[in-house]
Scaffold this active site. Structure first.
Site, PDB file in Angstrom:
ATOM      1  N   ASP A  35       1.064  -1.298  -0.176  1.00 50.04           N
ATOM      2  CA  ASP A  35       0.034   0.309  -0.227  1.00 50.04           C
ATOM      3  C   ASP A  35       1.120   1.163  -0.085  1.00 50.04           C
ATOM      4  O   ASP A  35       2.268   1.593   0.073  1.00 50.04           O
ATOM      5  CB  ASP A  35      -0.723   0.157   0.986  1.00 50.04           C
ATOM      6  CG  ASP A  35      -2.144   0.717   0.903  1.00 50.04           C
ATOM      7  OD1 ASP A  35      -3.039   0.352   0.800  1.00 50.04           O
ATOM      8  OD2 ASP A  35      -1.954   2.297   0.776  1.00 50.04           O
ATOM      9  N   ASN A  88      -5.833  -5.075  -6.115  1.00 50.23           N
ATOM     10  CA  ASN A  88      -7.089  -4.476  -5.319  1.00 50.23           C
ATOM     11  C   ASN A  88      -6.479  -2.972  -5.414  1.00 50.23           C
ATOM     12  O   ASN A  88      -7.816  -2.327  -4.767  1.00 50.23           O
ATOM     13  CB  ASN A  88      -7.625  -4.953  -4.169  1.00 50.23           C
ATOM     14  CG  ASN A  88      -8.470  -4.551  -2.948  1.00 50.23           C
ATOM     15  OD1 ASN A  88      -9.498  -5.358  -3.931  1.00 50.23           O
ATOM     16  ND2 ASN A  88      -7.950  -4.154  -2.457  1.00 50.23           N
ATOM     17  N   TYR A 154     -13.511   6.111 -12.710  1.00 49.75           N
ATOM     18  CA  TYR A 154     -13.672   4.951 -12.044  1.00 49.75           C
ATOM     19  C   TYR A 154     -14.632   4.316 -12.883  1.00 49.75           C
ATOM     20  O   TYR A 154     -13.830   2.871 -13.139  1.00 49.75           O
ATOM     21  CB  TYR A 154     -14.520   5.263 -11.072  1.00 49.75           C
ATOM     22  CG  TYR A 154     -14.248   3.992 -10.119  1.00 49.75           C
ATOM     23  CD1 TYR A 154     -13.970   3.690  -8.642  1.00 49.75           C
ATOM     24  CD2 TYR A 154     -16.206   3.361 -10.071  1.00 49.75           C
ATOM     25  CE1 TYR A 154     -13.865   2.766  -8.590  1.00 49.75           C
ATOM     26  CE2 TYR A 154     -15.958   1.953  -9.277  1.00 49.75           C
ATOM     27  CZ  TYR A 154     -14.671   2.286  -8.319  1.00 49.75           C
ATOM     28  OH  TYR A 154     -14.918   0.643  -7.678  1.00 49.75           O
ATOM     29  N   LYS A 158     -12.803   1.111 -14.105  1.00 50.07           N
ATOM     30  CA  LYS A 158     -12.971  -0.572 -13.498  1.00 50.07           C
ATOM     31  C   LYS A 158     -13.795  -1.554 -15.354  1.00 50.07           C
ATOM     32  O   LYS A 158     -12.849  -2.855 -15.053  1.00 50.07           O
ATOM     33  CB  LYS A 158     -13.961  -0.506 -12.718  1.00 50.07           C
ATOM     34  CG  LYS A 158     -13.403   0.216 -11.491  1.00 50.07           C
ATOM     35  CD  LYS A 158     -12.568  -0.954 -10.876  1.00 50.07           C
ATOM     36  CE  LYS A 158     -11.974  -0.589  -9.220  1.00 50.07           C
ATOM     37  NZ  LYS A 158     -10.675  -1.621  -9.118  1.00 50.07           N
TER      38      LYS A 158
END
Length: 183
Positions: A35, A88, A154, A158
């Site tokens: 992260d 992720n 977004y 995706k």
């Protein structure tokens, strides 16, 4: 250290990422938790300290090729193997109609959400092939299956994740690598 399951999880300090790390470590897996936030990763590692698995944290920007290229190698060095990659990491970006959506923000969302997945698969597939196979999971969200007003960046990112997942799954059919999107 050699373990049965060794997983790279990006976006590991956020909601879905941190819960995934906890579940995996709770089941005895070794996890390379990646992260941008060192503080959040430290908190995650502390939360996982009593679990059966091992959690090694790594601060990296997964939209940068050199950072992502090193992740499979680091997992293998730390754990003796790599069995799965969970791409992720993601950001939502601004809420704005497309006519008001800033190009710089669009580029940022695409880099974090789509390019990071592309890089994760580009550099993960060779390592998984060397290990005899494995699993790649990409977070696509329901945003990869439909649209919502004011989220053009977004949603585009995706949808790109879903498309790339399909391509890499087909490219690796029969290799021992399974590639799926979490929607």
């Amino acid at each position: 250290m050699t373990v049965e399951h060794a997983v790279v999880v990006t976006g590991a300090a956020g909601g879905l990422g941190s819960e995934t790390v906890k579940v995996l470590a709770g089941r005895g897996a070794a996890v390379l938790a990646v992260d941008l936030s060192e503080q959040a990763l430290d908190e995650l590692a502390a939360d996982c300290a009593e679990l059966d698995g091992a959690v090694v944290t790594h601060v990296a920007d997964v939209a940068e090729a050199t950072a992502v290229k090193a992740l499979p190698e680091q997992a293998i060095a730390d754990f003796g193997r790599l069995t799965a990659i969970f791409n992720n990491a993601a950001i939502e970006g601004p809420l704005a109609p497309i006519t008001e959506y800033c190009e710089e923000e669009y580029d940022r969302v695409m880099h974090v959400n789509a390019k990071s997945v592309w890089l994760g698969m580009k550099y993960g597939v060779p390592s998984l092939l060397e290990q005899g196979g494995g699993i790649i999971i990409n977070t696509a969200s329901t945003g990869g299956m439909m649209g919502w007003p004011s989220l053009s960046g977004y949603i585009a990112s995706k949808h790109a994740v879903v498309g790339m997942t399909r391509v890499v799954a087909l490219e690796n059919a029969g290799t021992g690598i399974r590639v799926n999107a979490l929607c």
